[in-house]
Design a protein around this motif. Structure first.
Motif, PDB file in Angstrom:
ATOM      1  N   GLU A  70      29.591  45.139  38.712  1.00 20.47           N
ATOM      2  CA  GLU A  70      28.498  44.498  37.832  1.00 20.47           C
ATOM      3  C   GLU A  70      28.209  43.314  38.818  1.00 20.47           C
ATOM      4  N   GLU A  87      31.461  41.379  39.147  1.00 22.32           N
ATOM      5  CA  GLU A  87      32.796  42.100  38.727  1.00 22.32           C
ATOM      6  C   GLU A  87      33.162  43.040  39.615  1.00 22.32           C
ATOM      7  N   GLN A  89      36.277  45.957  40.700  1.00 22.33           N
ATOM      8  CA  GLN A  89      37.468  46.901  40.429  1.00 22.33           C
ATOM      9  C   GLN A  89      38.419  47.075  41.807  1.00 22.33           C
ATOM     10  N   ALA A  97      39.414  45.786  36.058  1.00 22.99           N
ATOM     11  CA  ALA A  97      38.123  44.792  36.844  1.00 22.99           C
ATOM     12  C   ALA A  97      38.066  43.507  36.265  1.00 22.99           C
ATOM     13  N   LYS A  98      37.774  42.538  37.203  1.00 22.11           N
ATOM     14  CA  LYS A  98      37.560  41.112  36.600  1.00 22.11           C
ATOM     15  C   LYS A  98      36.373  40.561  37.620  1.00 22.11           C
ATOM     16  N   TRP A  99      35.963  39.527  37.012  1.00 21.86           N
ATOM     17  CA  TRP A  99      34.654  38.733  37.333  1.00 21.86           C
ATOM     18  C   TRP A  99      35.121  37.681  38.657  1.00 21.86           C
ATOM     19  N   ASP A 134      29.560  36.672  33.534  1.00 24.88           N
ATOM     20  CA  ASP A 134      28.725  36.077  34.787  1.00 24.88           C
ATOM     21  C   ASP A 134      28.963  34.665  34.719  1.00 24.88           C
TER      22      ASP A 134
END
Length: 425
Positions: A70, A87, A89, A97-99, A134
């Motif tokens: 993302e 984001e 993975q 998955a992280k931002w 975000d």
């Protein structure tokens, strides 16, 4: 920023006075604001030649092998790079998955176009970010970064990252310098001004005279002086004007007079554009103002255009006609309006919020009568042309129609005219 001669050759002169700043909303002929993110898949930014370049997008891999799942709204940095949240993975799919926050460089080779923005060597206090979406990062000319995130216990916080040190400079549940509790911080609102100052919108929890128990406010935060209130709902501003919600997104710049801020807000008599300069607030453009298109009936809650000398520009509506006006030292000029011809003979249908650069040029995202979203520049010499298009004449001659979609509501431009936005692929 120097554009190719090819763009200048296709420029057209605009007879009417024109100028402004783009982000967030577009206004169509029905007087309604529209926001669309349906096909957003990638971050684009201009290179040193002004050509729109893919930075990264959903499904693309970063240098560490992580895949982008993302992308967030970008912001141009003063040095021509773009900062944005995304984001990702990791290669190990067992890891969630992280931002995080990244910096993109359109002049770098594709494999080295994106780097991580945060590498904190120290944390000040016990307030740490816990990204849930975000963070809408922004940066200043010294490389300082500001962003919003929730903290582990779930409240909103405004962070300031400088030279490897991460500070929390505002947090929901704490008070402003005037003693009012900040209940909710408005993600996507921060802008950076002078000396590390951060301007942002929030809701105060005292709820004086408001439904829902909160008052909207425009705030200014610094590392050394806490959080100060610039404008608060149900309090009086310039000309004995009572601020009402909604407050629009603020635009801010560092200037010789300190931090300049422009924003729109509702008032009992309609809406108005306000300018904060030299420590004082002025109402510079209210609805009802007479223009060549008739009285102004609507002002966009998106970010206004802003220059160091206090020149402002705003997306407005006059009856059912969207238009962009520029205000310089109390002189009001109509700069762009619905129905105006583009360099390709189509007409402008809907307009985004305008962006002003140091040279006086204006960037704006717009949809034309062929239903194409495009980015345009209106130069200081009133030349109007599409920006970011390589080999423009060749593509026209060959009849090529392939064009990635552009979400004009995310257009971001720095004072040098470097730009970025979200788009499709």
């Amino acid at each position: 920023m120097n554009f190719k001669a090819v763009a200048a050759a296709l420029a057209i002169s605009v007879a009417a006075p024109l100028n402004a700043y783009a982000v967030s909303l577009s206004l169509n002929g029905n007087g309604s604001a529209q926001l669309q993110l349906d096909s957003t898949q990638a971050v684009y930014a201009s290179d040193s030649n002004g050509v729109s370049t893919l930075i990264t997008g959903i499904g693309m891999s970063l240098r560490d092998g992580a895949k982008v799942t993302e992308v967030g709204v970008p912001s141009m940095m003063p040095d021509g790079r773009v900062i944005f949240g995304a984001e990702t993975q990791p290669k190990d799919t067992n890891i969630k998955a992280k931002w995080n926050i990244f910096i993109g460089n359109a002049d770098a080779v594709p494999s080295h176009r994106v780097i991580s923005a945060l590498n904190p060597k120290a944390l000040v206090g016990d307030c740490v970010p816990s990204f849930k979406g975000d963070p809408y990062p922004v940066a200043d000319m010294d490389g300082n970064i500001a962003f919003m995130s929730t903290v582990p216990h779930g409240r909103d916080a405004l962070f300031f990252y400088s030279h490897g040190v991460l500070h929390c400079i505002a947090k929901a549940g704490t008070n402003t310098n005037e003693g009012h509790e900040m209940a909710v911080l408005s993600f996507g609102s921060p802008q950076m001004g002078d000396g590390g100052q951060v301007v942002f919108n929030a809701f105060l929890g005292d709820g004086k005279g408001t439904s829902g128990g909160h008052r909207q406010a425009l705030l200014l935060a610094t590392l050394t002086h806490g959080v100060s209130e610039l404008a608060v709902e149900n309090e009086y501003g310039p000309n004995h004007t009572l601020y009402q919600r909604p407050f629009g997104l603020p635009a801010a710049l560092s200037s010789p007079l300190g931090t300049l801020v422009a924003f729109t807000a509702k008032t009992p008599s309609g809406a108005a554009l306000f300018l904060y300069s030299g420590g004082s607030m002025a109402r510079v453009f209210p609805t009802g103002t007479l223009t060549p298109l008739g009285p102004v009936t609507y002002l966009s809650p998106g970010r206004p255009g802003l220059m160091l000398d206090g020149t402002t520009a705003v997306l407005a509506g006059c009856a059912r006609t969207p238009a962009i006006f520029r205000l310089t030292r109390q002189r009001l000029d109509l700069r762009i309006q619905r129905g105006q011809l583009t360099p390709f003979g189509t007409e402008l249908e809907s307009l985004g919020d305008p962006v002003l650069t140091a040279s006086g040029a204006m960037f704006v995202g717009a949809t034309d009568s062929d239903d194409h979203e495009k980015l345009f520049e209106l130069s200081g010499q009133d030349e109007f042309f599409e920006v970011g298009e390589p080999e423009l004449i060749y593509r026209i001659a060959m009849g090529a129609s392939k064009h990635h979609s552009i979400f004009t509501g995310t257009l971001t431009v720095n004072q040098h005219g470097d730009f970025a936005y979200l788009g499709g692929r």
